[in-house]
Structure formats: structure tokens, C-alpha cells
Design an enzyme around this catalytic site. Structure first.
Site, PDB file in Angstrom:
ATOM      1  N   ARG A 102      18.933  61.365   7.323  1.00  0.00           N
ATOM      2  CA  ARG A 102      19.839  60.217   7.424  1.00  0.00           C
ATOM      3  C   ARG A 102      19.504  59.188   6.332  1.00  0.00           C
ATOM      4  NH1 ARG A 102      18.365  61.799  12.637  1.00  0.00           N
ATOM      5  NH2 ARG A 102      20.071  62.186  14.095  1.00  0.00           N
ATOM      6  N   ASP A 105      20.834  59.468  21.297  1.00  0.00           N
ATOM      7  CA  ASP A 105      19.588  60.249  21.380  1.00  0.00           C
ATOM      8  C   ASP A 105      19.164  60.442  22.835  1.00  0.00           C
ATOM      9  OD1 ASP A 105      19.634  60.233  18.619  1.00  0.00           O
ATOM     10  OD2 ASP A 105      18.392  58.439  18.463  1.00  0.00           O
ATOM     11  N   ARG A 161      21.213  63.140  24.369  1.00  0.00           N
ATOM     12  CA  ARG A 161      20.723  64.453  23.912  1.00  0.00           C
ATOM     13  C   ARG A 161      19.421  64.822  24.635  1.00  0.00           C
ATOM     14  NH1 ARG A 161      22.313  63.473  17.536  1.00  0.00           N
ATOM     15  NH2 ARG A 161      24.404  64.370  17.717  1.00  0.00           N
ATOM     16  N   HIS A 203      16.198  55.656  14.693  1.00  0.00           N
ATOM     17  CA  HIS A 203      17.166  56.748  14.840  1.00  0.00           C
ATOM     18  C   HIS A 203      17.002  57.714  13.662  1.00  0.00           C
ATOM     19  CE1 HIS A 203      20.771  58.873  15.887  1.00  0.00           C
ATOM     20  NE2 HIS A 203      21.368  58.548  14.759  1.00  0.00           N
TER      21      HIS A 203
HETATM   22  P1  NAI Z   1      33.429  61.122   8.042  1.00  0.00           P
HETATM   23  O1  NAI Z   1      33.246  61.458   6.607  1.00  0.00           O
HETATM   24  O2  NAI Z   1      34.147  62.073   8.916  1.00  0.00           O
HETATM   25  O3  NAI Z   1      34.174  59.709   8.172  1.00  0.00           O
HETATM   26  C1  NAI Z   1      33.813  58.591   7.445  1.00  0.00           C
HETATM   27  C2  NAI Z   1      35.083  57.840   7.090  1.00  0.00           C
HETATM   28  O4  NAI Z   1      34.734  56.609   6.464  1.00  0.00           O
HETATM   29  C3  NAI Z   1      35.999  58.587   6.121  1.00  0.00           C
HETATM   30  O5  NAI Z   1      37.273  58.785   6.684  1.00  0.00           O
HETATM   31  C4  NAI Z   1      36.055  57.684   4.893  1.00  0.00           C
HETATM   32  O6  NAI Z   1      37.301  57.704   4.218  1.00  0.00           O
HETATM   33  C5  NAI Z   1      35.754  56.338   5.512  1.00  0.00           C
HETATM   34  N1  NAI Z   1      35.294  55.338   4.553  1.00  0.00           N
HETATM   35  C6  NAI Z   1      34.419  55.486   3.527  1.00  0.00           C
HETATM   36  N2  NAI Z   1      34.253  54.309   2.878  1.00  0.00           N
HETATM   37  C7  NAI Z   1      35.027  53.399   3.515  1.00  0.00           C
HETATM   38  C8  NAI Z   1      35.271  52.034   3.317  1.00  0.00           C
HETATM   39  N3  NAI Z   1      34.688  51.350   2.347  1.00  0.00           N
HETATM   40  N4  NAI Z   1      36.132  51.425   4.158  1.00  0.00           N
HETATM   41  C9  NAI Z   1      36.745  52.093   5.154  1.00  0.00           C
HETATM   42  N5  NAI Z   1      36.542  53.412   5.383  1.00  0.00           N
HETATM   43  C10 NAI Z   1      35.702  54.058   4.575  1.00  0.00           C
HETATM   44  O7  NAI Z   1      31.968  60.814   8.626  1.00  0.00           O
HETATM   45  P2  NAI Z   1      31.516  60.780  10.168  1.00  0.00           P
HETATM   46  O8  NAI Z   1      31.054  62.134  10.560  1.00  0.00           O
HETATM   47  O9  NAI Z   1      32.566  60.114  10.957  1.00  0.00           O
HETATM   48  O10 NAI Z   1      30.213  59.847  10.081  1.00  0.00           O
HETATM   49  C11 NAI Z   1      30.346  58.483   9.766  1.00  0.00           C
HETATM   50  C12 NAI Z   1      28.973  57.828   9.653  1.00  0.00           C
HETATM   51  O11 NAI Z   1      28.368  57.779  10.946  1.00  0.00           O
HETATM   52  C13 NAI Z   1      27.991  58.586   8.755  1.00  0.00           C
HETATM   53  O12 NAI Z   1      27.221  57.673   8.011  1.00  0.00           O
HETATM   54  C14 NAI Z   1      27.111  59.321   9.755  1.00  0.00           C
HETATM   55  O13 NAI Z   1      25.841  59.635   9.227  1.00  0.00           O
HETATM   56  C15 NAI Z   1      27.045  58.305  10.861  1.00  0.00           C
HETATM   57  N6  NAI Z   1      26.679  58.821  12.175  1.00  0.00           N
HETATM   58  C16 NAI Z   1      25.844  58.036  12.925  1.00  0.00           C
HETATM   59  C17 NAI Z   1      25.471  58.416  14.191  1.00  0.00           C
HETATM   60  C18 NAI Z   1      24.573  57.529  14.986  1.00  0.00           C
HETATM   61  O14 NAI Z   1      24.078  57.953  16.033  1.00  0.00           O
HETATM   62  N7  NAI Z   1      24.319  56.297  14.562  1.00  0.00           N
HETATM   63  C19 NAI Z   1      25.930  59.697  14.770  1.00  0.00           C
HETATM   64  C20 NAI Z   1      26.835  60.433  13.908  1.00  0.00           C
HETATM   65  C21 NAI Z   1      27.182  59.989  12.654  1.00  0.00           C
END
Ligand code: NAI
Length: 308
Positions: free
Chosen positions: A88, A148, A151, A175
Site C-alpha cells: 500500500r 481488517d 477479515r 493499515h
Molecule cells: P479504482 O481504480 O477502481 O478507483 C479509483 C477511482 O478514482 C477511479 O475511478 C479514478 O478515475 C478516480 N480518481 C483518480 N484521481 C481522481 C481525482 N483526482 N478526483 C476524482 N477521482 C479520481 O480503485 P479502487 O479499487 O476503488 O481503490 C481506491 C483506493 O482505495 C486505492 O487507493 C486503494 O488502495 C484504496 N483502498 C483502501 C482500502 C482501505 O481499507 N483503506 C481498501 C481497498 C482499497
């Protein structure tokens, strides 16, 4: 209750869907930088409303923050997810810039909002929001521990060969694969410590499987997970919206609690209408205290990469 979700990707859309299905919010605004993407996701989700029986209005917008105005809660999921083999922490270069810009745009239009930070590396991104905005600490919540812990409970129930509803357990700390601290000592099955049912060896396996929970899914899916992350975010949003005063481990700014300062890291907190209502300082044993210190050092190393 108006909720804005920035990033209409896998996690953002999943959390919008769970919020809508639970039917407690009047409006969910999905915003994405990709032209038409949020509009498409919102329209697709709205076409499930009559099937799933919800009245929440979901709208999609491309980067027009004026339409997010007066949001009660804003969720930041924008940024890149990890690919198999990535940590991450490796996402910081791109995601820090995105989270900084997005949080500033959100606060400009919703100065009283509560922000839930999801983008990774999450503890550092939550810290960045604390450092780069002037909103009070109770209104910035990093989502990681809720996922977490879910899970952890899944793995415990699997080991116990029983239902998840009988199991309780919590994961605190950073995390990350190395920073998570599943509190096995305090995990229970129907109120009885799980150590009464499981060998030390089996418990160690549960611990390991929990820590690499995200990485295991990333390997299977080719990208990071979305259902459980989306559900975890929606549970936090619901706790705020419905003033549930429910306990979740969340990444919050510590000022002396757990012997830590100037860091956002996962600890149990009560979540209600004010966001973080209070931090619960659970008495840790020496080994858990040492793990928490080590986890905090890991988070601080990543924080040091921020250009504040
Ligand atoms: P994804 O790639 O499916 O979606 C991310 C979206 O953000 C995309 O549609 C993209 O166009 C958009 N985006 C990028 N820059 C932007 C901006 N400046 N303004 C508005 N939209 C923008 O990714 P996903 O799978 O949804 O993951 C998103 C984030 O969440 C990642 O950083 C991932 O690592 C994190 N994550 C965190 C978790 C946690 O437990 N905290 C769990 C799962 C994912």
C-alpha cells in the site's frame, strides 16, 4: 443526509451501493475525474433502486465540486489501487497529490463535513488531510481497521468452523501487512476467549491470514478488493448518519493516547453524529504495546515521505 463519494471506481461504487441499499441517506453524490464515469455508475445504480427497494438518490458528476456542496459526510476513495506484489505504501507518490487536492475541494464546498479517508496508504493519507486542512480532528476518519477486523472475524469463524455472528475481534495499528495488530487475546466466541477453542498454532495462522487479507485478494483479483471495503465504509457512514455511537477501529489523530503523538493510526473509537465521539484507550499488555510502537514507527516512516 447528503453523502459525497469521490472516486467512482471499485470501492467508491461499492460503498455508494451499500449506502443506498441500507436506505438511510437521502442523497449520494458520486464524483470522479474520468469524464462520464461517475454519471454511468450512478445511473446503473439508480436502475437497481426499484429492484433493491431503496429511495436514496444517487447522482454522478465529473469533477464539479459545486454539486457536492453541503455534504454531511465525504468519502475519499480516489487514487490508484495496488496491483499484485505491491505494498500500500508504494501508492503514496500518486495518491498524496490526489488526496490533498480532493480534500481541499471538498472542504471548500462543505466546510462542516466529516471526511472518511480510504485511499492508500490510508494512515498516511488521513494524516495528510489533518496536516493540509484546518478541520477538527474528530471530523477526519481513516477507514482500515473496520475492514481488517471484518477479515479477522472471517478468519476466526473459518478456524472455529462456526458462524461469524458468534465471533468478536478487533484489529488495531497501521493499515498495512506489517502494521496490523489483530488482538487475538481479546477475540471471543460467544464471550469466551478464542484461545479456549483454538491451538496457538491455529491462532498464529489466523493472525497471518488476517494480516495478508488484502494481499491475498489482490493476488486473486489482479487488483484490490471492493465489496468488504465498500461495506466497511458504509458501516462508518451509517454510524455517523444514524448517530449509532458504535465502536470501530479507525485511523484517527492521536495526542498522547496509546503513548503516541502526531500520528493517525488505527485505534478503537466511538463513531456518532460528530464523527469521532471519543477514543477508547484499551489496556494493552506489554507485547501488544510493543507491537503498537513498532506499527507506529512504520506509519511514521511513510508519513516522512509526505511533502508537507
Ligand atoms: P479504482 O481504480 O477502481 O478507483 C479509483 C477511482 O478514482 C477511479 O475511478 C479514478 O478515475 C478516480 N480518481 C483518480 N484521481 C481522481 C481525482 N483526482 N478526483 C476524482 N477521482 C479520481 O480503485 P479502487 O479499487 O476503488 O481503490 C481506491 C483506493 O482505495 C486505492 O487507493 C486503494 O488502495 C484504496 N483502498 C483502501 C482500502 C482501505 O481499507 N483503506 C481498501 C481497498 C482499497
Amino acid at each position: 443526509m447528503k453523502v459525497t463519494v469521490v472516486g467512482a471506481g471499485a470501492v467508491g461504487a461499492s460503498c455508494a451501493e451499500y449506502i443506498a441499499i441500507k436506505n438511510f441517506a437521502s442523497e449520494v453524490v458520486l464524483l470522479d475525474i474520468k469524464e462520464g464515469y461517475a454519471e454511468g455508475k450512478a445511473m446503473d445504480l439508480m436502475q437497481t433502486a426499484s429492484l433493491n427497494g431503496f429511495d436514496t438518490k444517487i447522482t454522478g458528476i465529473t469533477n464539479d465540486y459545486s454539486q457536492t456542496a453541503e455534504s454531511d459526510i465525504c468519502v475519499i476513495t480516489s487514487g490508484i489501487p495496488r496491483k499484485p506484489g505491491m505494498t500500500r505504501e508504494e501508492l503514496i507518490g500518486i495518491n498524496a497529490g490526489i488526496v490533498k487536492t480532493v480534500s481541499s475541494n471538498l472542504i471548500e464546498h462543505s466546510p462542516n463535513t466529516i471526511i472518511i479517508v480510504v485511499s492508500n496508504p490510508m494512515d498516511t493519507m488521513a494524516y495528510l488531510v489533518h496536516k493540509s486542512t484546518s478541520i477538527p480532528k474528530n471530523r477526519i476518519i481513516g477507514m482500515g481497521g473496520a475492514l481488517d477486523s471484518a477479515r479477522f472475524k472471517y478468519r476466526l469463524a473459518e478456524a472455529l468452523e462456526g458462524p461469524i455472528s458468534d465471533v468478536d475481534g478487533m484489529v488495531i495499528g497501521g493499515h498495512s501487512d506489517t502494521g496490523m495488530i489483530p488482538l487475538t487475546r481479546l477475540a471471543t466466541r460467544a464471550g469466551v476467549p478464542v484461545s479456549e477453542f483454538l491451538s496457538n498454532e491455529r491462532l498464529s495462522q489466523v493472525l497471518e491470514d488476517t494480516k495478508v487479507g488484502g494481499a491475498t485478494l489482490t493476488k486473486l483479483l489482479g487488483t484490490s478488493a471492493w465489496y468488504a471495503p465498500g461495506a466497511a465504509v458504509s458501516a462508518l457512514v451509517q454510524a455517523i448518519a444514524c448517530d449509532q455511537k458504535k465502536v470501530f477501529p479507525c485511523s484517527v489523530l492521536l495526542e498522547g493516547e496509546y503513548g503516541l503523538n502526531d500520528i493517525s493510526i488505527g485505534v478503537p473509537v466511538i463513531i456518532g453524529k460528530n464523527g469521532v465521539e471519543s477514543i477508547i484507550d484499551i489496556p494493552l499488555n506489554d507485547a501488544e504495546k510493543a507491537s503498537m510502537q513498532e506499527s507506529a514507527e512504520g506509519v511514521k516512516k511513510v508519513n516522512a515521505l509526505l511533502e508537507l
